[in-house]
Design an enzyme around this catalytic site. Structure first.
Site, PDB file in Angstrom:
ATOM      1  CD  GLU A 350      -2.445   1.880   0.794  1.00  0.00           C
ATOM      2  OE1 GLU A 350      -3.269   1.175   0.206  1.00  0.00           O
ATOM      3  OE2 GLU A 350      -2.360   3.114   0.627  1.00  0.00           O
ATOM      4  CB  CYS A 428     -14.192   1.513  -6.743  1.00  0.00           C
ATOM      5  SG  CYS A 428     -12.596   2.280  -7.017  1.00  0.00           S
TER       6      CYS A 428
HETATM    7  N1  SAH Z   1      -8.150  -2.882  -0.154  1.00  0.00           N
HETATM    8  C1  SAH Z   1      -8.374  -1.789   0.738  1.00  0.00           C
HETATM    9  C2  SAH Z   1      -8.248  -0.398   0.109  1.00  0.00           C
HETATM   10  C3  SAH Z   1      -8.531  -0.269  -1.335  1.00  0.00           C
HETATM   11  S1  SAH Z   1      -8.624   1.401  -1.877  1.00  0.00           S
HETATM   12  C4  SAH Z   1      -9.706  -1.949   1.420  1.00  0.00           C
HETATM   13  O1  SAH Z   1     -10.538  -2.727   1.005  1.00  0.00           O
HETATM   14  O2  SAH Z   1      -9.947  -1.281   2.424  1.00  0.00           O
HETATM   15  C5  SAH Z   1      -7.174   1.514  -2.875  1.00  0.00           C
HETATM   16  C6  SAH Z   1      -5.903   1.707  -2.084  1.00  0.00           C
HETATM   17  O3  SAH Z   1      -4.808   1.806  -3.001  1.00  0.00           O
HETATM   18  C7  SAH Z   1      -5.846   2.991  -1.276  1.00  0.00           C
HETATM   19  O4  SAH Z   1      -5.582   2.651   0.071  1.00  0.00           O
HETATM   20  C8  SAH Z   1      -4.687   3.801  -1.894  1.00  0.00           C
HETATM   21  O5  SAH Z   1      -3.957   4.524  -0.941  1.00  0.00           O
HETATM   22  C9  SAH Z   1      -3.854   2.704  -2.487  1.00  0.00           C
HETATM   23  N2  SAH Z   1      -2.951   3.056  -3.617  1.00  0.00           N
HETATM   24  C10 SAH Z   1      -3.144   3.987  -4.566  1.00  0.00           C
HETATM   25  N3  SAH Z   1      -2.155   3.935  -5.485  1.00  0.00           N
HETATM   26  C11 SAH Z   1      -1.319   2.937  -5.103  1.00  0.00           C
HETATM   27  C12 SAH Z   1      -0.118   2.378  -5.648  1.00  0.00           C
HETATM   28  N4  SAH Z   1       0.399   2.851  -6.771  1.00  0.00           N
HETATM   29  N5  SAH Z   1       0.452   1.360  -5.003  1.00  0.00           N
HETATM   30  C13 SAH Z   1      -0.068   0.861  -3.847  1.00  0.00           C
HETATM   31  N6  SAH Z   1      -1.196   1.354  -3.290  1.00  0.00           N
HETATM   32  C14 SAH Z   1      -1.822   2.371  -3.900  1.00  0.00           C
END
Ligand code: SAH
Length: 473
Positions: A350, A428
């Protein structure tokens, strides 16, 4: 031929701004708006639904499309219902409350289907799609609310929601998708601000104290948090103890805090929180997994449907207990911990460091010792670990849950090289999901299962979880 003000000739049949037209709504657009045609032009009309015959005013004309505003209904659609919330039309939140819930679900299912077919190149996706997972009671589902606080032109305190596309505050003390206790919280803060003439934040001048009220509730525990977002500090709130005492009297109150945001910005929360009463966090469960939620934590806003979504992801992952699993874009590790109940080892990645802190704490809180979390971009961390070899490079199952823009191309390449047996993709945005499905199908994966889950009832958004399996398994 006639002439507009600027002497441009108006072609016959060209739509004219500010003129009223009759339209039949034949389809629904990406943002939940109705779509119809007038003289060959495609016209988008907010607040309408498929089947409506309506009188509309044209508000914007482009080359081949135009936008209209609903003036009145000539013959309402069979799918139209009376919105539960009287402010639904002016509020920027629920764009589909006037559409029956059954039709909303159909709209979301269609949206996923059409994206998979048109963008993903999947033939007849309907044959592998499950019926949409909706809510039994699609109201009062949000566990989090953020109410802007301001003053109207007469100086009266207004608390509520932003109108669509603007920052004008629609004054309300209720919300059909929020929890009922919000009403009580708003009532207390409103009465307090009026009584002591507490200043409210003005976005134009950047002056004034109270900006927002944030509320969070643990659906399984009943624990409530109120966080006042202020442009100042605790001592700037006159008679703050009285406010705290009133709020603490609400049944279930567990945490009362302030968040300090002195920036002239649209961002709601600042970085610093101060607890005024009770704990600095509330607790909630999704299934058997426990989470601590502070004002700044990311946490899914519809916990009931989140459980449905994660159960589906877990079902598609089909774990026996022996697998190495990756959870990419893991946030606070919600899916990772769900998977960890049934896997040998789970790796999470993340980009937000604070979210990884929460993920590690949540793992500890639940006693999981088979999860490892990494901070960084998935497209950088995963290729690096793949090159290093070792267990992490040998994933049996990969779960991805990227933001709206979908997976990074480098990450997709690495996934294909890692060759897990199954990829579970939680999304999403069905358009970027379909784009990535196309790539993965061209590179050794079959699309096997699709489930759309309605996490955000009355909005136009839809969550999707799909299963892709290696074609040569
Ligand atoms: N799976 C989690 C959150 C999903 S939302 C849940 O269900 O609660 C998508 C997540 O991707 C966010 O937390 C955002 O911070 C993260 N994110 C965005 N770009 C990213 C990247 N390039 N690498 C890793 N994480 C990323």
């Amino acid at each position: 031929m006639s002439f507009k003000k600027e002497n441009k000739p108006v072609k016959e049949n060209e739509l004219v701004k500010n003129r009223d037209y009759e339209i039949t709504i034949e389809d629904m657009g990406n943002d939940g708006e109705g779509i119809g045609h007038i003289d060959g032009m495609t016209v988008f009309v907010k607040d309408t639904v498929i089947g409506d015959v309506a009188l509309i005013k044209i508000i914007k004309v482009k080359k081949s499309i135009a936008y209209g505003r609903l003036v009145n209904l000539i013959r309402p659609s069979e799918f139209r219902v009376e919105p539960m919330c009287p402010k639904a039309r002016s509020c920027g939140g629920c764009v589909m409350q006037h559409v029956s819930y059954e039709r909303q679900k159909q709209y979301k299912w269609d949206k996923v289907r059409n994206c998979l077919q048109r963008i993903g190149g999947v033939e007849a996706p309907e044959t592998i799609m499950e019926p949409v997972y909706g809510m039994e009671d699609p109201y009062h589902y949000r566990n989090k609310a953020q109410f802007p606080v301001g003053r109207d032109k007469d100086g009266k305190v207004v608390i509520g929601f932003y109108a669509g596309r603007t920052h004008q505050i629609i004054d309300t003390d209720d919300c059909a998708i929020g929890v009922p206790v919000n009403k009580e919280i708003i009532r207390i803060v409103r009465a307090f601000a009026e009584k002591y003439n507490v200043s409210t934040y003005d976005e134009v001048t950047g002056k004034g104290l109270v900006r927002h009220i944030l509320t969070r509730i643990g659906f399984t525990t009943g624990e409530i948090m109120v966080c006042l977002i202020i442009n100042g500090n605790k001592n700037d709130i006159p008679h703050v103890d009285e406010l705290v005492e009133r709020l603490a009297g609400i049944e279930g109150m567990t945490s009362i805090c302030i968040n300090i945001n002195r920036e002239k910005t649209n961002r709601i929360l600042g970085d610093k929180c101060v607890t005024l009463w009770g704990q600095s966090y509330i607790t909630d469960y999704i299934g058997n997994v426990k989470y601590h939620i502070s004002p700044l934590s990311f946490y899914q806003v519809n916990p009931v449907q989140t459980k449905v979504l994660y159960d589906k992801a877990l079902e598609y992952a089909d774990l026996s207990g022996d697998e190495i699993v990756w959870d990419m874009y893991c946030g606070i590790g919600t899916i990772s911990l769900f998977l960890a109940q049934k896997a040998r080892k789970v790796y999470g990645v993340e980009i937000v460091p604070q979210a990884i802190e929460d993920a590690k704490n949540n793992a500890k809180l639940n006693g999981f010792d088979n999860v490892e979390f990494y901070v960084g971009k998935a497209e950088e961390v995963v290729p690096k670990m793949y090159r290093q070899g070792g267990d992490a490079a040998k994933a049996d199952v990969v779960v991805v849950d990227p933001p709206r823009k979908g997976c990074d191309a480098v990450l997709l390449d690495t996934l294909v090289a890692m060759a897990p047996k199954r990829i579970v993709y939680v999304s999403c945005d069905p358009a970027t999901l379909a784009r990535d499905v196309k790539y993965l199908r061209e590179n050794g994966y079959d699309l096997e299962k699709v489930a759309a889950v309605d996490q955000f009832c009355h909005s136009s958004h839809v969550e999707t979880v799909i299963l892709l399996s290696r074609a040569d398994r």
